[in-house]
Write a protein that holds these residues in place. Structure first.
Motif, mmCIF file in Angstrom:
data_model
loop_
_atom_site.group_PDB
_atom_site.id
_atom_site.type_symbol
_atom_site.label_atom_id
_atom_site.label_comp_id
_atom_site.label_asym_id
_atom_site.label_seq_id
_atom_site.Cartn_x
_atom_site.Cartn_y
_atom_site.Cartn_z
ATOM 1 N N ARG A 1 29.699 67.088 61.856
ATOM 2 C CA ARG A 1 29.082 65.811 62.221
ATOM 3 C C ARG A 1 29.584 64.684 61.324
ATOM 4 O O ARG A 1 29.955 63.610 61.804
ATOM 5 N N LYS A 2 29.606 64.925 60.019
ATOM 6 C CA LYS A 2 30.093 63.900 59.078
ATOM 7 C C LYS A 2 31.537 63.534 59.377
ATOM 8 O O LYS A 2 31.911 62.364 59.339
ATOM 9 N N TRP A 3 32.340 64.541 59.668
ATOM 10 C CA TRP A 3 33.737 64.284 59.976
ATOM 11 C C TRP A 3 33.849 63.453 61.258
ATOM 12 O O TRP A 3 34.608 62.485 61.313
ATOM 13 N N LEU A 4 33.103 63.821 62.299
ATOM 14 C CA LEU A 4 33.161 63.076 63.554
ATOM 15 C C LEU A 4 32.758 61.618 63.347
ATOM 16 O O LEU A 4 33.396 60.713 63.876
ATOM 17 N N VAL A 5 31.721 61.394 62.561
ATOM 18 C CA VAL A 5 31.290 60.027 62.275
ATOM 19 C C VAL A 5 32.390 59.268 61.533
ATOM 20 O O VAL A 5 32.644 58.095 61.795
ATOM 21 N N SER A 6 33.089 59.960 60.631
ATOM 22 C CA SER A 6 34.129 59.289 59.833
ATOM 23 C C SER A 6 35.365 58.911 60.643
ATOM 24 O O SER A 6 36.082 57.995 60.272
#
Length: 184
Positions: free
Chosen positions: A64-69
Motif C-alpha cells: 500500500r505504501k509503495w502504491l501511494v508513493s
C-alpha cells in the motif's frame, strides 16, 4: 538494537515470508519456517510481529505504501491500478500459488481492505452527507472487489500485459465511477 538493525530484521522477515509463500504456500508456512529462512531469533521476530498473519498484514501494508508513493495524481481516478497490476504480474509466483486455494481468502481480506482504502482516499470528500458517504463506501468496496476479481482472473490466464489489463479495467470501471459520483 539500533534502528537500522530493527529495520534490517523486519526486512529479513518480510523477505523470507515472500520466498516461503512460493515454496510452501501460506497455510503450510510456519513462524519457525520464517525464523529459519530469515536467520532471526524468535525474540527478534516477536519484537516486530505477532505471528504469520501479522507478517502478511505488514507485507500488504508495504505494498500500500509503495502504491501511494508511485501514484501519478495527474492520471485521475484510480491512478494506482497500473502499478498494482504491474506488481501482481511481477510477483505472480506468489499469487499463482494462492488463486483457487483456501489461503486465497486470507489474502483477499487484507487486499480488499487495502484496495478499498486506496479508492476511498481518492473519492472521499468531507462535504458528503452521511448518506452520500455510505454510497461512496459502497462504490469503493464494489470497485475494490472488481480489482481483486479481475486480478484472480488475470493470474489464471496471463494473456494481457499489465498495461492492457489496466486499460481494460479502467475502460470498464471509470465511466460508471464518474457517473456514480455525479449522482450522489
Amino acid at each position: 538494537m539500533t534502528k537500522a538493525e530493527k529495520l534490517s530484521a523486519r526486512e529479513l522477515v518480510l523477505g523470507a515470508f515472500h520466498l516461503l509463500l512460493v515454496e510452501k504456500g501460506y497455510i503450510n508456512l510456519t513462524v519457525q519456517d520464517i525464523l529459519k529462512k530469515a536467520g532471526v531469533g524468535r525474540t527478534t521476530f516477536y519484537a516486530h510481529f505477532t505471528g504469520k498473519e501479522d507478517v502478511l498484514r505488514n507485507s500488504v501494508g508495504q505494498l500500500r505504501k509503495w502504491l501511494v508513493s508511485v501514484v501519478d495524481a495527474q492520471a485521475g481516478f484510480l491512478s494506482f491500478t497500473l502499478p498494482y497490476y504491474q506488481h501482481i504480474i511481477s510477483h505472480h509466483e506468489i499469487y499463482d500459488h494462492l488463486v483457487g486455494r483456501e489461503e486465497f481468502y486470507t489474502f483477499e481480506r487484507y487486499f480488499m481492505r487495502m484496495l478499498t482504502e486506496l479508492i476511498l482516499s481518492e473519492i472521499h470528500s468531507p462535504k458528503y452527507s452521511p448518506a452520500q458517504q455510505a454510497k461512496v463506501e459502497l462504490i469503493a468496496l464494489y470497485i475494490a472487489g472488481s480489482i481483486w476479481a479481475t486480478s484472480a482472473w488475470w493470474l489464471e490466464r496471463k494473456h494481457l500485459s499489465a498495461e492492457e489489463m489496466n486499460d481494460s479495467f479502467r475502460k470498464l470501471v471509470l465511466p460508471g465511477l464518474e457517473q456514480s459520483l455525479k449522482n450522489l
